[in-house]
Every structure is written in C-alpha cells, then in structure tokens.
Design an enzyme around this catalytic site. Structure first.
Site, short mmCIF file in Angstrom:
data_model
loop_
_atom_site.label_atom_id
_atom_site.label_comp_id
_atom_site.label_asym_id
_atom_site.label_seq_id
_atom_site.Cartn_x
_atom_site.Cartn_y
_atom_site.Cartn_z
N ARG A 274 23.03 20.75 -13.61
CA ARG A 274 24.16 20.03 -13.02
C ARG A 274 25.29 19.92 -14.05
O ARG A 274 25.07 19.46 -15.17
CB ARG A 274 23.72 18.62 -12.59
CG ARG A 274 24.82 17.71 -12.11
CD ARG A 274 25.29 18.09 -10.73
NE ARG A 274 26.12 17.06 -10.14
CZ ARG A 274 26.84 17.26 -9.05
NH1 ARG A 274 26.83 18.45 -8.44
NH2 ARG A 274 27.57 16.28 -8.55
N GLU A 369 -5.67 -1.35 -5.41
CA GLU A 369 -6.71 -1.48 -6.44
C GLU A 369 -6.40 -2.58 -7.44
O GLU A 369 -6.66 -2.45 -8.64
CB GLU A 369 -6.96 -0.13 -7.14
CG GLU A 369 -7.42 0.92 -6.14
CD GLU A 369 -8.22 2.05 -6.73
OE1 GLU A 369 -8.88 1.85 -7.77
OE2 GLU A 369 -8.20 3.14 -6.15
C1 LIG Z 1 -1.69 2.25 1.31
C2 LIG Z 1 -2.77 1.26 1.02
C3 LIG Z 1 -4.07 1.70 0.87
C4 LIG Z 1 -5.10 0.78 0.64
N1 LIG Z 1 -6.40 1.22 0.57
C5 LIG Z 1 -7.41 0.30 0.54
C6 LIG Z 1 -8.78 0.73 0.65
O1 LIG Z 1 -9.07 1.93 0.76
N2 LIG Z 1 -9.74 -0.22 0.66
C7 LIG Z 1 -9.47 -1.55 0.55
O2 LIG Z 1 -10.41 -2.36 0.56
N3 LIG Z 1 -8.19 -1.99 0.41
C8 LIG Z 1 -7.15 -1.09 0.42
N4 LIG Z 1 -5.84 -1.53 0.32
C9 LIG Z 1 -5.57 -2.93 0.18
C10 LIG Z 1 -5.01 -3.30 -1.19
O3 LIG Z 1 -6.01 -3.16 -2.16
C11 LIG Z 1 -4.45 -4.72 -1.06
O4 LIG Z 1 -3.28 -4.63 -0.28
C12 LIG Z 1 -4.13 -5.32 -2.41
O5 LIG Z 1 -5.33 -5.59 -3.12
C13 LIG Z 1 -3.35 -6.64 -2.29
O6 LIG Z 1 -3.94 -7.50 -1.37
P1 LIG Z 1 -3.05 -8.16 -0.21
O7 LIG Z 1 -2.33 -7.07 0.46
O8 LIG Z 1 -3.94 -9.00 0.60
O9 LIG Z 1 -2.00 -9.04 -0.97
P2 LIG Z 1 -2.23 -10.55 -1.47
O10 LIG Z 1 -3.54 -10.62 -2.17
O11 LIG Z 1 -1.99 -11.47 -0.35
O12 LIG Z 1 -1.07 -10.68 -2.53
C14 LIG Z 1 0.25 -11.14 -2.21
C15 LIG Z 1 1.00 -11.34 -3.51
O13 LIG Z 1 0.34 -12.37 -4.28
C16 LIG Z 1 0.16 -11.90 -5.59
N5 LIG Z 1 -1.01 -12.50 -6.20
C17 LIG Z 1 -2.30 -12.35 -5.84
N6 LIG Z 1 -3.12 -13.02 -6.65
C18 LIG Z 1 -2.32 -13.61 -7.58
C19 LIG Z 1 -2.57 -14.45 -8.71
N7 LIG Z 1 -3.82 -14.81 -9.05
N8 LIG Z 1 -1.52 -14.87 -9.44
C20 LIG Z 1 -0.26 -14.51 -9.08
N9 LIG Z 1 0.04 -13.73 -8.03
C21 LIG Z 1 -0.99 -13.28 -7.30
C22 LIG Z 1 -0.03 -10.39 -5.43
O14 LIG Z 1 0.17 -9.72 -6.65
C23 LIG Z 1 1.05 -10.09 -4.40
O15 LIG Z 1 2.28 -9.99 -5.05
C24 LIG Z 1 -4.80 -0.60 0.52
C25 LIG Z 1 -3.47 -1.03 0.63
C26 LIG Z 1 -2.46 -0.12 0.90
C27 LIG Z 1 -1.07 -0.62 1.07
#
Ligand SMILES: Cc1cc2nc3c(=O)[nH]c(=O)nc-3n(C[C@H](O)[C@H](O)[C@H](O)COP(=O)(O)OP(=O)(O)OC[C@H]3O[C@@H](n4cnc5c(N)ncnc54)[C@H](O)[C@@H]3O)c2cc1C
Length: 386
Positions: A274, A369
């Site tokens: 570029r 994860e």
């Molecule tokens: C594309 C995709 C694929 C996935 N694949 C799988 C799979 O194969 N198997 C499976 O079991 N799950 C899977 N997941 C789920 C994923 O692991 C969860 O979405 C993730 O662990 C977060 O959990 P939650 O969505 O319930 O968010 P929550 O736990 O509700 O978190 C909400 C917010 O709170 C924050 N938070 C949580 N705990 C704390 C703390 N102690 N202190 C401060 N902040 C905190 C989090 O960081 C986040 O910002 C997948 C998710 C996606 C989007």
C-alpha cells in the site's frame, strides 16, 4: 514452578509444524471463508482431518490416535487456527474436550467404543458443561441425573453454547447427582449417545465467531442411560471438567497465537504494497511501531503458551501457566486483530479480507474455556495464596 525452562522443539515438532502449515494451506484455506459466511459445519474437511490423525493427536496409538504430546497439539492448533479458528476448534473439541477425558478417565470398554471413532472423525463429540444458568460458575450446574433402582440414570436439564452440539454423536455430559448443596462434589460425568430417547438438540445458536462449528443447545428430558455410561466415578465430574479445561486453556492460547500471527502477517504484507503520500505504508513510523508491538506481544504469548505445554508434558504443575497463557494470548489476539484492521484502513473493515473475521474469532477465544476474568481470578488466587 517458577522460571522459564528452555523451550526447544524437537525435529519431530518442526516437521509436524511444517506439515500442519502445508495442510492448512492446502485443505483448510479453501473452506475457511465459506465456513464463516454460511455457518455450516465442514463435514468433508473434518473427514480429511480425521484421515490425517488431527482428530486424535493425543489419543493413545492403541486406540487409533497419534499418541503425541501436548507441545505437538499446540503446534497443530497454532498452524490450523492461523488459517481458520473454526477448523482449529473442531480439532480442539475432538482431542481436548472429548478424547482427552475419555482417554484419562474412561473404562477400557468406553475407550474402545469411542476413541478410535472420535480420532477418525466418524463420531462427532461434544463437551456439555455450560448451562443457561451456569457458565463461569460451573459448580452450580442444575442438570440432574437421578439413579433408578436398576442402576440406570435419568437425566433432565439443558446445556448451552455447546460446540459441535448440532451434530454431536456423543456428549461428555456433566450432571448433578448429589444435592444442590453438594456444589462441585455432587457432579458426575456421563457419556451420552445421540439417539438416546430423551436427548435432543434444542436449537442452533448463531454466534459472531468460530462459525460453522455447530454451536447448539442440548436438551435432556428424562434421558435414560445405563450406569456403565458414567465417566469416572460418582462425584468425580467436577474434577474431570476442570482437568479438561486446565489443559484446554493451553490449546485456546495456541489458537489465539495463530489468529494473532495471521493478523500480523497480513499487516506486514499490506504495509509493503500500500502506497500513501508517495511511500509505502510500512515506512511510516507509527505503522512500523504498531507492527513491532504486535510482533513482541505475539512472541510473548507464544512463549507463555509453549511453556505451559512443555510443563504439562513434563508432568509439572501447569495450571497457573496455562491461565497466564490463555488470558495473555487471547487478549493479544483481540488487540492484534484490531490493530491489523487499523493498519489496513477501510478495506480492513470489509469482507474483502479476513481481518474482521480474525477480530470476531479472537473475541470468542477470550470468553470460552474460562473468560479472562475467570483466568485472572485463578491467577490472583495462585499469587495471593488465599
Ligand atoms: C462459541 C461458543 C462455544 C462454546 N463451547 C462450549 C462447549 O463446547 N462446552 C461448554 O460447556 N461450554 C461452551 N461454551 C460456553 C462458554 O464456556 C461460556 O460462555 C463461558 O464459560 C462463560 O460463561 P457464561 O456465558 O455463562 O458467562 P458468565 O459466567 O455469566 O459471565 C458473565 C461475565 O461475568 C464475568 N465473571 C464470571 N465470573 C467472574 C468472577 N469470579 N469475577 C469477575 N467476573 C466474573 C465473566 O468474565 C463475564 O464477563 C461456549 C461458548 C461460546 C460462545
């Protein structure tokens, strides 16, 4: 464990990297954009990955896998995710989330039944931990498994955001067998097959990144499984779930290094071709420095990641190192993808280049994860010892 052990790759690791790079270019690159656009699972690519052993990298050879170490898995994850995070995820789920717990905790019959077919890709596997009401707070899952007098279990509940869930032939499923007050100690894992009455896919869930990997909700409505489908012992489920995630974080970190490297490579190439104000973009100091910072952070992420893998392979403590690698590498990937878009200007925001995909994919990595906050929670506990 403190200090940085020497990290050296064996000739076999180097050879594997070069093979994986070539495979990614030849087989993954042609379908990467389509997977993202259509959100369709790439059956043919999965079949090829199985044929070449990529779906059973760590699976023992006697069960049809390659029997390789974690550093090898990391090498493959980095190279494949550099081209398509979605393809990298398929490898990660088959190996780390499903094959690994069965290898580690399964009975000989369970290993025989599942491992060879997971490694070949004949079976699509899923890891079912997260629920609508419990993600980070995994010890709070509510899916119940009630024992019947004949020793079978009846499972009721649902699982959210399950990768490959849409196609899953077999699910490593985490359930509550104890009372709600038992917390982590009341969780037990089962292996549940597609077609078991009472088990159905609740629906496809569309997400911004890692598309084409069949993310879905799974529903269990009085789903009856024999006692022999229990993975590990009664009450061991949380330990199994965490053992999978601790190791899985190294893979997520490696995939993030791959995505970040792709963003840097694209930026270097673009900055050379570029031309602006009569000179190549790469001759502007602010642009050069952005790329210098990207290269430095990516290298740091890579070192953290390979150190965690190396410690794991040696049988040393690695949980802190895996969390450091996960949080640093995934946040680096988000940052590097955003910087790459900045370097490219308008075209970086378009669908003409994969940079916006890198940003969407990277963002998924710092949530799955174990979110970045969860990693910092693990790390602060380790550091403060409280
Ligand atoms: C594309 C995709 C694929 C996935 N694949 C799988 C799979 O194969 N198997 C499976 O079991 N799950 C899977 N997941 C789920 C994923 O692991 C969860 O979405 C993730 O662990 C977060 O959990 P939650 O969505 O319930 O968010 P929550 O736990 O509700 O978190 C909400 C917010 O709170 C924050 N938070 C949580 N705990 C704390 C703390 N102690 N202190 C401060 N902040 C905190 C989090 O960081 C986040 O910002 C997948 C998710 C996606 C989007």
């Amino acid at each position: 464990m403190t200090g940085l052990p020497a990290i050296g790759f064996s000739p076999e690791h180097e050879e594997l990297r070069s093979w994986a790079r070539d495979f990614a270019k030849r087989e993954v690159a042609p379908v990467a954009e389509k997977m993202d656009r259509t959100d369709e699972y790439p059956r043919e690519l999965a079949r090829k990955m199985g044929e070449h052993g990529l779906l059973g990298i760590g699976t023992p050879k006697e069960y049809g896998g390659l029997g390789l170490d974690i550093v090898s898995s990391v090498v493959v994850a980095e190279e494949i995710a550099k081209v398509s995070l979605s393809a990298g995820l398929i490898i990660g789920v088959q190996n780390g989330l499903v094959g690994y717990p069965i290898s580690q905790f399964g009975t000989p019959e369970q290993k025989e039944k599942y491992l060879p077919r997971l490694a070949s890709g004949e079976l699509v596997g899923s890891y079912g931990l997260t629920e609508p009401g419990a993600g980070s707070d995994a010890a709070n899952i509510q899916t119940r498994a009630e024992k019947a007098p004949d020793g079978s279990y009846k499972i009721t509940g649902s699982k959210m955001w399950i990768s490959q869930g849409l196609l899953a032939d077999a699910v490593v499923l985490f359930t509550r067998t104890g009372s709600p007050d038992d917390g982590a100690a009341g969780i037990t894992a089962f292996l549940v097959d597609r077609g078991t009455p009472g088990f159905r896919v609740g629906g496809k869930l569309e997400v911004i990144g890692m598309r084409g990997t069949g993310t879905a909700e799974l529903v269990f409505d009085g789903c009856e499984v024999p006692g022999s489908s229990m993975l590990g012992s009664l009450g061991d489920g949380f330990l199994i779930a965490m053992s999978v995630l601790n190791q899985g974080r190294i893979g997520a970190a490696a995939a993030a290094v791959g995505v970040a490297s792709a963003a840097l490579e694209a930026s270097i190439e673009y900055s050379k071709k570029r031309s602006l104000f009569g000179r190549p973009l790469g001759k502007f100091e602010s642009i050069r420095f952005m790329m210098a910072d990207m290269a430095t952070r990516i290298e740091a992420a890579r070192l953290l990641t390979y150190r965690a893998a190396y410690l794991r392979d040696r049988g040393d403590e690695f949980v802190k190192e895996a969390s450091m690698a996960k949080v640093f590498s995934t946040e680096t990937a988000v940052w590097a993808a955003e910087r790459a878009i900045q370097i490219h200007g308008g075209i970086g925001l378009s669908k003409l280049l994969p940079l916006e995909r890198y940003l969407r994919d990277a963002k998924i990595l710092d949530i799955v994860e174990g979110t970045s906050e969860v990693q910092r929670w693990i790390l602060s506990r380790e550091i403060l010892q409280d």
